[in-house]
Scaffold this motif. Structure first.
Motif, short mmCIF file in Angstrom:
data_model
loop_
_atom_site.label_atom_id
_atom_site.label_comp_id
_atom_site.label_asym_id
_atom_site.label_seq_id
_atom_site.Cartn_x
_atom_site.Cartn_y
_atom_site.Cartn_z
N UNK A 280 0.84 -1.19 0.00
CA UNK A 280 0.00 0.00 0.00
C UNK A 280 0.88 1.24 0.00
N UNK A 281 0.33 2.32 -0.54
CA UNK A 281 1.08 3.56 -0.67
C UNK A 281 1.40 4.16 0.70
N UNK A 282 2.48 4.89 0.73
CA UNK A 282 2.90 5.58 1.95
C UNK A 282 2.50 7.05 1.87
N UNK A 283 2.41 7.67 3.03
CA UNK A 283 2.03 9.08 3.11
C UNK A 283 2.98 9.95 2.30
N UNK A 284 2.39 10.79 1.44
CA UNK A 284 3.18 11.74 0.67
C UNK A 284 3.70 11.22 -0.65
N UNK A 285 3.49 9.92 -0.95
CA UNK A 285 3.99 9.38 -2.22
C UNK A 285 3.12 9.85 -3.38
N UNK A 286 3.75 10.04 -4.52
CA UNK A 286 3.05 10.42 -5.75
C UNK A 286 3.53 9.53 -6.88
N UNK A 292 -0.10 10.46 -18.23
CA UNK A 292 0.51 11.74 -17.85
C UNK A 292 -0.20 12.43 -16.69
N UNK A 293 -1.06 11.71 -15.97
CA UNK A 293 -1.71 12.27 -14.80
C UNK A 293 -0.79 12.10 -13.58
N UNK A 294 -0.57 13.21 -12.87
CA UNK A 294 0.20 13.17 -11.63
C UNK A 294 -0.77 12.90 -10.50
N UNK A 295 -0.54 11.83 -9.74
CA UNK A 295 -1.51 11.38 -8.75
C UNK A 295 -0.88 11.36 -7.36
N UNK A 296 -1.56 12.01 -6.40
CA UNK A 296 -1.15 11.93 -4.99
C UNK A 296 -1.77 10.67 -4.41
N UNK A 297 -0.95 9.76 -3.97
CA UNK A 297 -1.44 8.45 -3.52
C UNK A 297 -2.00 8.52 -2.11
N UNK A 348 -12.91 5.20 -10.10
CA UNK A 348 -13.88 6.30 -10.03
C UNK A 348 -13.35 7.43 -9.16
N UNK A 349 -12.65 7.07 -8.10
CA UNK A 349 -12.14 8.11 -7.21
C UNK A 349 -11.12 9.00 -7.92
N UNK A 350 -10.25 8.39 -8.70
CA UNK A 350 -9.20 9.19 -9.35
C UNK A 350 -9.67 9.80 -10.67
#
Length: 784
Positions: A280-286, A292-297, A348-350
């Motif tokens: 699972x993603x960690x806090x602050x990872x992108x 080409x979408x930049x996503x904050x995980x 859907x969320x992203x």
């Protein structure tokens, strides 16, 4: 799910034409939404070879070509395509050909030069929307062969509208398995061989979130030729499945997804740092994705990561930093299983999804990971070359496949068809379902590709599908019917609908999800019920009034030039604080002229009293009281609360001028909204004898303060409940000469009647005196 019929028939080829096959799939629960030709109809177009090209003597942009069409003598054809060159293989429409759009090819002279046909582009053949020149065919295309046969243009494109539980049919293999079971035709799956490793390089794989990713397999393939072109047969199958060809490696992973239903991804090995981890993603990872979408995980997002950070959003899309691009020599192929619950809702969320997320959130075959990896590896070696390494696989606890018991007797009871145990076994085994029988009970262990088989009813549905719904006999009901008692004090929604339709309204059905601004404007609601996962940004809250949907429908009708609109809706509203949080309401809206345009009626606009009459018809025989209302959606001086038995049950009034202007409605609609529960309960009607004696009418003119509502005075008079008074109605309001400033005269018609005798003057005077006393209690006096 779109696919090519010809591709499907390489797996299973039943003795059915396209229409029959589409009907079969639809009746089996795999609805065929579209069944379109791969190319429009055209005739007499063949593969031809351009022998010579010379400039037209009288036109700079035209060329005179000699073309070999497989006959003794070549043809002379004038062509204006910029890419025509000697030696090219191209489609050629012969004289007499009929191209899409009923374009007939004739012998012609072009600027004085004879032309015996036309060299064609893909657009002219209807197989592409754009074309910059002729359709250039491979060098080995056989001259003289029909272009329809060469390009397999007699194919059909099927589009299935699958229900979410049938993820197993999101592949050619899954659909072929169904067709084989339904028709008994032989299933001929593609042969998947184990690819031997020619080097020992691997990449370490760790399952840090084993519940979310219980299986992950990967393999290194070195020295691939990324620049090689995707074979035409693969490109054709991809494009006919609605997938755009990109590059050989990407196309191979997409091809395996469509063929076997296993989403895959290829990383550029040189861009990976150390081992691979599913976590699972960690806090602050992108992560920057392939689109080409930049996503904050977020913490609940599963990622595929190397030692430097995330390289893919698991089950949805790969990262741009590790993408396979031009110059890539070594790749890392992955094939994994992700738990559907972990992937569901993330796309859907992203704000975007993918073919992979569509499959993973429904469930893919977790036993297919390694086989799909072998298939993809073989295609990579065949098309791009290279050397494959060993498969490195990590696995944890995979989903349990719990046996499901099916009673033969229960099948007969539910379907109404007597099927033997052997017949049921044959049907289920045809789908690849492992079965065992003991007495009346068949035990089925759902395979890894069927996540939807959990209870006995699921298996009965499978039996019904395979047996054929058309084959289930229609039996007349043997049940005795009884008339159920209908309570006299209740009426259903259907009665209210009929009543509204009879009053010239049409029913509307609008979304319960509405814009947040609507709630603020039309309900004064600053704390609406918010949706955690709205389907659209303009549908983010639940409605607490039906006004927003009706006004939106009105605007839709006005935009389409309707000049008179009358709509009603019955639906639930949603409150976060009220005791009854989801009450049902009935609301109506009228706009435009009172009557349809005609020579015999005026063009007066709808007003408050027209809709008040509709509300009274809904409430009849009960009579409501109307009080001045203050409602955020309604005009403060032209709206009223509807009060029944002392309780406010709704509002009726003209739309506030600011909302008329904001919505560009031209004139104000009149609306009402009432509690449905107040309308479904009606007063019990009791029979009353009809009097044989003449009624007596008296007109009662009363002078009252200007501020006294006529409704208050009418209620006071009615409260006398005198047995002889059968009706009181206001028929005139007067202000002017003879009436003091700040006062008004209200004239009431009073009807008196007795069922037993003719009334005397004394009887009438006594009743009128009682009414005058009631009026005086309200501060009104008899006008003299």
């Amino acid at each position: 799910m779109q696919f090519s019929e010809q591709w499907l028939r390489t797996w299973v080829n039943p003795a059915l034409d396209s229409e029959a096959l589409a009907h079969l799939l639809t009746m089996a629960g795999l609805e065929v939404e579209e069944n379109d030709p791969a190319a429009p109809a055209f005739t007499q177009v063949i593969v031809a070879e351009v022998l010579t090209v010379q400039k037209h003597p009288d036109a700079d942009r035209l060329n005179v070509c000699t073309v070999n069409v497989g006959e003794a003598a070549p043809l002379q054809i004038v062509c204006g395509a910029p890419n025509v060159v000697a030696g090219a293989k191209v489609p050629c429409a012969r004289v007499g050909a009929l191209l899409p759009g009923d374009f007939a090819i004739k012998q012609a002279k072009v600027r004085g030069i004879e032309s015996a046909g036309m060299l064609c582009s893909a657009k002219e053949l209807g197989i592409s929307d754009e074309a910059s020149g002729l359709l250039i065919l491979p060098a080995d295309a056989p001259v003289g062969q029909s272009i329809r046969d060469y390009l397999k243009l007699d194919d059909r494109l099927f589009t299935l509208k699958l229900t979410p539980n049938r993820a197993d049919c999101l592949s050619i293999r899954g659909i072929a398995r169904e067709v084989a079971a339904l028709t008994g035709a032989e299933l001929k799956p593609v042969e998947i061989k184990t690819v031997p490793a020619t080097h020992g390089d691997t990449r370490a794989v760790t399952l840090a979130a084993s519940d979310a990713c219980p299986r992950y397999a990967g393999r290194i393939v070195r020295n691939v030729n990324q620049a090689v072109a995707t074979p035409d047969w693969m490109k054709q199958r991809l494009e006919r499945s609605g997938v755009r060809a990109i590059s050989a490696i990407v196309d191979i992973t997409n091809y395996v997804l469509l063929e076997l239903g296993q989403p895959m991804h290829a990383f550029d090995l040189a861009k990976l740092n150390g081992g691979i981890s599913a976590r699972f993603a960690k806090t602050g990872e992108t992560i920057k994705l392939l689109n080409d979408k930049e996503l904050a995980l977020e913490a609940d997002m599963l990622v595929i990561a190397d030692e430097a950070g995330p390289v893919a959003l698991a089950g949805i899309m790969g990262g741009a930093e590790s993408a396979v691009e031009a110059g890539c020599k070594d790749i890392f192929l992955e094939s994994a299983f992700f738990a559907p619950a972990v992937i569901a809702g993330k796309a859907r969320r992203i704000g975007f999804g993918s073919d992979s997320s569509h499959r993973f959130e429904r469930g893919v075959d977790f036993a297919n990971c390694v086989a799909a990896l072998e298939r993809a590896t073989q295609l990579v070696l065949d098309i791009c070359g290279g050397e494959a390494g060993p498969i490195n696989e990590a696995s944890a606890k995979l989903p349990a496949r719990k046996p499901v018991a099916l009673r033969v007797s229960r099948v007969a009871k539910v379907l109404g068809v007597q099927l033997s145990a052997d017949e049921i076994l044959d049907l289920l085994r045809g789908l690849g379902l492992p079965c065992e029988i003991a007495g009346d009970v068949i035990t089925v262990t759902p395979p890894s590709f069927r996540f939807d088989l959990e209870i006995e009813e699921d298996l009965i549905e499978e039996v019904a599908r395979l047996f054929g719904y058309d084959n289930v006999p229609v039996q007349p009901s043997e049940t005795r019917l009884f008339m159920l008692p209908q309570p006299g004090h209740r009426r259903g929604k259907a009665v209210l609908r009929d009543l509204m339709v009879s009053r010239d309204y049409q029913e509307a059905v609008t979304y319960a999800f509405v814009e947040e601004q609507w709630e603020a404007d039309y309900a004064g609601n600053s704390t609406p019920v918010r949706l955690i996962n709205p389907i659209a940004s303009q549908m983010s809250v639940m409605r607490s009034t039906l006004f927003g949907g009706l006004l939106n429908a009105l605007q839709h009708n006005i935009n389409r030039k309707h000049e008179r609109v009358r709509l009603f809706e019955i639906g639930r509203i949603f409150n976060s604080t009220a005791a009854d949080q989801q009450p049902e309401k009935i609301a109506g809206l009228a706009w435009g002229s009172r009557f349809e345009e005609q020579w015999g009626a005026s063009k007066d606009k709808i007003d408050f009293f027209d809709i008040k009459g509709d509300v009274e018809a809904l409430l009849a025989p009960r009579v409501a009281e109307y009080r001045r209302a203050s409602h955020p959606a309604l005009h403060p001086g032209r709206s009223a609360e509807v009060v029944l038995d002392g309780k406010v049950i709704g509002v009726v009034g003209e739309l506030h001028p600011r909302w008329v202007q904001a919505n560009d409605l031209g004139s104000a609609p009149v609306l009402f909204e009432l509690e449905l529960a107040a309308l479904t309960t009606i007063a019990t009607i009791s029979a009353q004898p009809v009097s044989k004696f003449q009624p007596v009418r008296r007109d009662l003119a009363l002078v009252a303060d200007e501020t006294l509502p006529a409704e208050t005075l009418l209620r006071a008079l009615s409260s006398l409940n005198h047995p002889l008074v059968t009706g009181i109605k206001l028929f005139d309001v007067y202000r002017g000469k003879g009436v003091a400033e700040g006062r008004k005269s209200l004239a009431f018609k009073v009807l008196l009647q007795d069922t037993q005798k003719t009334l005397t003057e004394e009887d009438v005077d006594a009743a009128i005196a009682g009414l005058i006393r009631k009026a005086e209690e309200c501060g009104a006096t008899l006008r003299v």
